[in-house]
Scaffold this motif. Structure first.
Motif, PDB file in Angstrom:
ATOM      1  N   GLU A 233       8.463  24.386  -6.420  1.00 13.89           N
ATOM      2  CA  GLU A 233       7.749  23.530  -7.357  1.00 13.89           C
ATOM      3  C   GLU A 233       7.099  22.371  -6.602  1.00 13.89           C
ATOM      4  OE1 GLU A 233      10.853  24.145 -11.087  1.00 13.89           O
ATOM      5  OE2 GLU A 233      10.958  22.364  -9.819  1.00 13.89           O
ATOM      6  N   GLN A 234       5.890  22.047  -7.003  1.00 18.96           N
ATOM      7  CA  GLN A 234       5.161  20.965  -6.360  1.00 18.96           C
ATOM      8  C   GLN A 234       5.426  19.634  -7.073  1.00 18.96           C
ATOM      9  OE1 GLN A 234       1.001  22.029  -6.115  1.00 18.96           O
ATOM     10  NE2 GLN A 234       1.296  23.162  -4.209  1.00 18.96           N
ATOM     11  N   TYR A 235       5.495  18.573  -6.284  1.00 15.09           N
ATOM     12  CA  TYR A 235       5.680  17.234  -6.838  1.00 15.09           C
ATOM     13  C   TYR A 235       4.950  16.244  -5.939  1.00 15.09           C
ATOM     14  CZ  TYR A 235       9.148  16.520  -3.139  1.00 15.09           C
ATOM     15  OH  TYR A 235       9.776  16.403  -1.918  1.00 15.09           O
ATOM     16  N   THR A 236       4.580  15.119  -6.520  1.00 14.17           N
ATOM     17  CA  THR A 236       3.871  14.080  -5.771  1.00 14.17           C
ATOM     18  C   THR A 236       4.857  13.009  -5.320  1.00 14.17           C
ATOM     19  OG1 THR A 236       3.352  12.883  -7.806  1.00 14.17           O
ATOM     20  CG2 THR A 236       1.725  14.458  -6.998  1.00 14.17           C
TER      21      THR A 236
ATOM     22  N   CYS B  69       0.831  -1.195   0.000  1.00 14.67           N
ATOM     23  CA  CYS B  69       0.000   0.000   0.000  1.00 14.67           C
ATOM     24  C   CYS B  69       0.874   1.258   0.000  1.00 14.67           C
ATOM     25  CB  CYS B  69      -0.930   0.023   1.213  1.00 14.67           C
ATOM     26  SG  CYS B  69      -2.006  -1.429   1.335  1.00 14.67           S
ATOM     27  N   PHE B  70       0.448   2.248  -0.747  1.00 13.73           N
ATOM     28  CA  PHE B  70       1.154   3.522  -0.828  1.00 13.73           C
ATOM     29  C   PHE B  70       0.169   4.665  -0.635  1.00 13.73           C
ATOM     30  CE2 PHE B  70       3.682   0.517  -3.192  1.00 13.73           C
ATOM     31  CZ  PHE B  70       4.989   0.843  -2.860  1.00 13.73           C
ATOM     32  N   LYS B  71       0.671   5.726  -0.053  1.00  7.43           N
ATOM     33  CA  LYS B  71      -0.133   6.926   0.147  1.00  7.43           C
ATOM     34  C   LYS B  71       0.517   8.073  -0.613  1.00  7.43           C
ATOM     35  CE  LYS B  71      -2.036   9.920   3.770  1.00  7.43           C
ATOM     36  NZ  LYS B  71      -2.105  10.167   5.245  1.00  7.43           N
ATOM     37  N   THR B  72      -0.246   8.704  -1.481  1.00  9.06           N
ATOM     38  CA  THR B  72       0.276   9.782  -2.310  1.00  9.06           C
ATOM     39  C   THR B  72       0.064  11.126  -1.615  1.00  9.06           C
ATOM     40  OG1 THR B  72      -0.249   8.539  -4.315  1.00  9.06           O
ATOM     41  CG2 THR B  72       0.167  10.896  -4.568  1.00  9.06           C
TER      42      THR B  72
ATOM     43  N   ALA C 198      12.775   0.447  -1.166  1.00 11.84           N
ATOM     44  CA  ALA C 198      11.900   1.577  -0.844  1.00 11.84           C
ATOM     45  C   ALA C 198      12.280   2.762  -1.736  1.00 11.84           C
ATOM     46  CB  ALA C 198      12.015   1.974   0.621  1.00 11.84           C
ATOM     47  N   PRO C 199      11.273   3.516  -2.232  1.00 14.59           N
ATOM     48  CA  PRO C 199      11.563   4.613  -3.162  1.00 14.59           C
ATOM     49  C   PRO C 199      12.047   5.895  -2.485  1.00 14.59           C
ATOM     50  CG  PRO C 199       9.194   4.408  -2.867  1.00 14.59           C
ATOM     51  CD  PRO C 199       9.825   3.283  -2.099  1.00 14.59           C
ATOM     52  N   ASN C 200      11.819   6.042  -1.179  1.00 15.44           N
ATOM     53  CA  ASN C 200      12.191   7.294  -0.517  1.00 15.44           C
ATOM     54  C   ASN C 200      12.427   7.022   0.971  1.00 15.44           C
ATOM     55  OD1 ASN C 200       9.505   7.619   0.902  1.00 15.44           O
ATOM     56  ND2 ASN C 200       8.808   7.763  -1.229  1.00 15.44           N
ATOM     57  N   PRO C 201      13.027   7.988   1.693  1.00 16.15           N
ATOM     58  CA  PRO C 201      13.356   7.774   3.121  1.00 16.15           C
ATOM     59  C   PRO C 201      12.157   7.428   3.994  1.00 16.15           C
ATOM     60  CG  PRO C 201      14.534   9.677   2.266  1.00 16.15           C
ATOM     61  CD  PRO C 201      13.580   9.253   1.186  1.00 16.15           C
ATOM     62  N   ASN C 202      11.004   8.046   3.739  1.00 20.83           N
ATOM     63  CA  ASN C 202       9.825   7.746   4.558  1.00 20.83           C
ATOM     64  C   ASN C 202       9.405   6.284   4.421  1.00 20.83           C
ATOM     65  OD1 ASN C 202       9.696  10.363   5.481  1.00 20.83           O
ATOM     66  ND2 ASN C 202       8.232  11.031   3.916  1.00 20.83           N
ATOM     67  N   SER C 203       9.496   5.757   3.208  1.00 18.32           N
ATOM     68  CA  SER C 203       9.143   4.352   2.978  1.00 18.32           C
ATOM     69  C   SER C 203      10.166   3.428   3.607  1.00 18.32           C
ATOM     70  CB  SER C 203       9.034   4.079   1.472  1.00 18.32           C
ATOM     71  OG  SER C 203       7.994   4.852   0.888  1.00 18.32           O
ATOM     72  N   ILE C 204      11.439   3.821   3.573  1.00 22.12           N
ATOM     73  CA  ILE C 204      12.486   3.009   4.196  1.00 22.12           C
ATOM     74  C   ILE C 204      12.231   2.876   5.689  1.00 22.12           C
ATOM     75  CG2 ILE C 204      14.940   2.942   4.767  1.00 22.12           C
ATOM     76  CD1 ILE C 204      15.509   4.224   2.091  1.00 22.12           C
ATOM     77  N   LYS C 205      11.902   3.982   6.333  1.00 22.38           N
ATOM     78  CA  LYS C 205      11.629   3.955   7.768  1.00 22.38           C
ATOM     79  C   LYS C 205      10.434   3.075   8.077  1.00 22.38           C
ATOM     80  CE  LYS C 205      10.753   7.029  11.700  1.00 22.38           C
ATOM     81  NZ  LYS C 205      10.552   8.427  12.127  1.00 22.38           N
ATOM     82  N   CYS C 206       9.467   3.063   7.181  1.00 24.26           N
ATOM     83  CA  CYS C 206       8.245   2.294   7.400  1.00 24.26           C
ATOM     84  C   CYS C 206       8.540   0.795   7.412  1.00 24.26           C
ATOM     85  CB  CYS C 206       7.221   2.628   6.319  1.00 24.26           C
ATOM     86  SG  CYS C 206       5.690   1.674   6.401  1.00 24.26           S
ATOM     87  N   ILE C 207       9.322   0.311   6.447  1.00 26.87           N
ATOM     88  CA  ILE C 207       9.535  -1.125   6.323  1.00 26.87           C
ATOM     89  C   ILE C 207      10.667  -1.621   7.226  1.00 26.87           C
ATOM     90  CG2 ILE C 207       8.611  -1.213   3.996  1.00 26.87           C
ATOM     91  CD1 ILE C 207      11.411  -1.290   2.912  1.00 26.87           C
ATOM     92  N   THR C 208      11.655  -0.753   7.522  1.00 23.87           N
ATOM     93  CA  THR C 208      12.758  -1.199   8.381  1.00 23.87           C
ATOM     94  C   THR C 208      12.361  -1.240   9.851  1.00 23.87           C
ATOM     95  OG1 THR C 208      13.604   1.075   8.467  1.00 23.87           O
ATOM     96  CG2 THR C 208      14.571  -0.423   6.824  1.00 23.87           C
TER      97      THR C 208
END
Length: 494
Positions: free
Chosen positions: A31-34, A19-22, A243-253
């Motif tokens: 500049e805005q990015y998702t 599951c991912f949250k955008t 994991a694609p980014n630091p927040n995702s890394i923290k989530c799974i580790t």
């Protein structure tokens, strides 16, 4: 399934969905990015429920008069390859039987096998009725080996193939087979193999697997395999954790840290982190050990050697990993009887380069003893070894005389250890050489006529043609391939 105006879609799951949250962020330039951040819960489902579920139910509240929303969803699902089946379903809330979840048997193999079955999730735990538990208890008292084997078969064959199978019926059928066979799988293993338990830890589940055959290492050989367990950390699709980014890394580790710090409890045994081989670290795995009254993880590390001088965590773990490398014990040699000598490395005059890094020597008589212990013929010219706190390669040196002697380079010694068995990881074996462009260019430059290369090419083409016409030629060619299949034995068997 439809209930009045509402429609429920049931999606059978092969693996737990990721599951991912955008969310939208703004960088330093305005500049805005998702960004997609990994999450372990979905709507009202916490991680443990996500990991135990085998079906995803989606309720569609369609208020349109012609059910156009529902039809549009179904059409889109069919377009991307889903098969749609319509049925009338009835959902009943039944109390979950939890009394047997922590059931402890006299034989730990039965307790572990039950955990293997229950780790399949709700499709097992919700249907493990008292009749199933009673049959299991009776079988465990009568023949624990057969009971453990039957439970593994129910988990690996019946449940994975048919999630609606009758567990009591499946258990009885596998018990009949196990009692008929009447022997342990360990009887068929080579001397240097053992069956080791394994658990796969994902962010939302802990999947216990049937013991698998592995090559022994020094620690398992010393303390026995029964209290050891291999652990592999994987993502929900059983690929390596990414994991694609630091927040995702923290989530799974966070899950990895939880298991490494807290260990894994199965019945009365509490498995704690012990160490990892170098290959396990690359594959995100480790060894765990369940302490006994006489042996703990600290005792085992102390037995390995003195690593008190290591202050780098990565180096410390790597040094411990030497003892977990798959190996075979060959001979016992000792410094006390002058069978082992420490010699200097061969370096340049200024010490900038080392030409003997990790390469020691072994006498011809001792190499012959090692080859005999391993059943190797002819005697290998070199061995990849582990000896105490030393690692590297030993090459035969005829100048060492007719005594049993190994000479260890200083570059091979990583730490002090009293372990005095010479362990062999691998050894040189004869191999087939093939010409390539670079080799042909070099040989041609050294004066080899071009006609010789054409003759070799013609010979190989004839061999390929003979493979299609003659069984013997095909067997000879396939015997040189390294695929682990005895083609000659298959041919001789008809």
């Amino acid at each position: 399934s439809r209930d009045g105006e509402d429609t429920t879609l049931f999606f059978p799951l092969n693996t737990v969905p990721r599951c991912f949250k955008t969310k939208t962020n703004t960088n330093n330039l305005g500049e805005q990015y998702t960004q997609e951040d990994r999450i372990l819960s979905f709507c009202s489902c916490p991680p443990d429920i996500m990991g135990s579920s085998s079906v995803l139910a989606v309720d569609i509240a369609d208020s349109s008069p012609d059910s156009s929303v529902t039809e549009d969803v179904l059409h889109r699902l069919q377009k991307v390859g889903f098969d749609i089946y319509f049925a009338s379903t009835k959902v009943e809330m039944t109390p979950t039987p939890t009394a047997h979840f922590d059931k402890e048997f006299d034989d730990f193999s039965v307790t572990y096998a039950l955990h293997c079955l229950l780790s399949r999730g709700y499709k097992v735990s919700d249907r493990a009725l008292p009749s199933f538990v009673s049959s299991l208890e009776a079988a465990a008292r009568q023949d624990p080996i057969a009971a453990a084997s039957a439970l593994h078969q129910v988990a690996d064959v019946w449940v994975d193939r048919d999630c609606f199978c009758d567990l009591a019926e499946a258990l009885q059928a596998e018990l009949d087979v196990a009692r008929t066979v009447g022997q342990s799988d360990a009887d068929d293993l080579p001397d240097h193999y053992v069956y080791a338990r394994k658990v796969v830890v994902t962010p939302t589940q802990m999947l216990f697997l049937k013991p698998e055959p592995i090559v022994e290492n020094r620690v398992v050989r010393e303390y026995g395999v029964d209290n050891f367990m291999r652990v592999a950390f994987r993502d929900e699709d059983f690929n390596k954790l990414t994991a694609p980014n630091p927040n995702s890394i923290k989530c799974i580790t966070s899950r990895v840290k939880e298991v490494l710090r807290g260990g894994i409890r199965i019945g009365r045994r509490h498995f704690e982190y012990l160490g990892s081989s170098n290959s396990q670290m690359r594959e995100h795995g480790c060894w765990m050990y369940a302490a006994t009254d006489r042996t703990t993880t600290s005792n085992i590390r102390a037995w390995m050697g003195d690593l008190s001088h290591e202050r780098c965590v990565a180096t410390y773990v790597s040094r411990l990993g030497q003892f977990f490398s798959s190996s075979r014990d060959a001979v016992t040699v000792s410094v006390k009887d002058r069978s082992v000598a420490l010699i200097n490395d061969i370096k340049t005059s200024k010490g900038g380069y080392t030409f003997s890094d990790g390469i020691g020597k072994i006498s011809v008589p001792l190499a012959e003893k090692v080859a005999k212990a391993l059943g190797a013929s002819p005697v290998p010219s070199a061995f990849q070894i582990r000896y105490g706190g030393c690692k590297g390669v030993l090459a035969q040196d005829p100048t060492l005389g007719n005594t049993d002697l190994i000479q260890i380079r200083k570059s091979m010694k990583k730490f002090e250890s009293e372990h005095q068995t010479l362990e062999i990881n691998s050894m040189t074996t004869p191999g087939v050489l093939s010409l390539n462009r670079q080799a042909i260019t070099l040989l041609s430059g050294l004066g080899v006529p071009d006609e010789e290369f054409f003759k070799l090419q013609e010979r190989v083409l004839n061999q390929l043609a003979q493979m299609l016409l003659m069984d013997g030629a095909a067997v000879n060619a396939l015997s040189f391939t390294r695929v682990g299949i005895n083609f000659r034995g298959l041919h001789d068997s008809g």
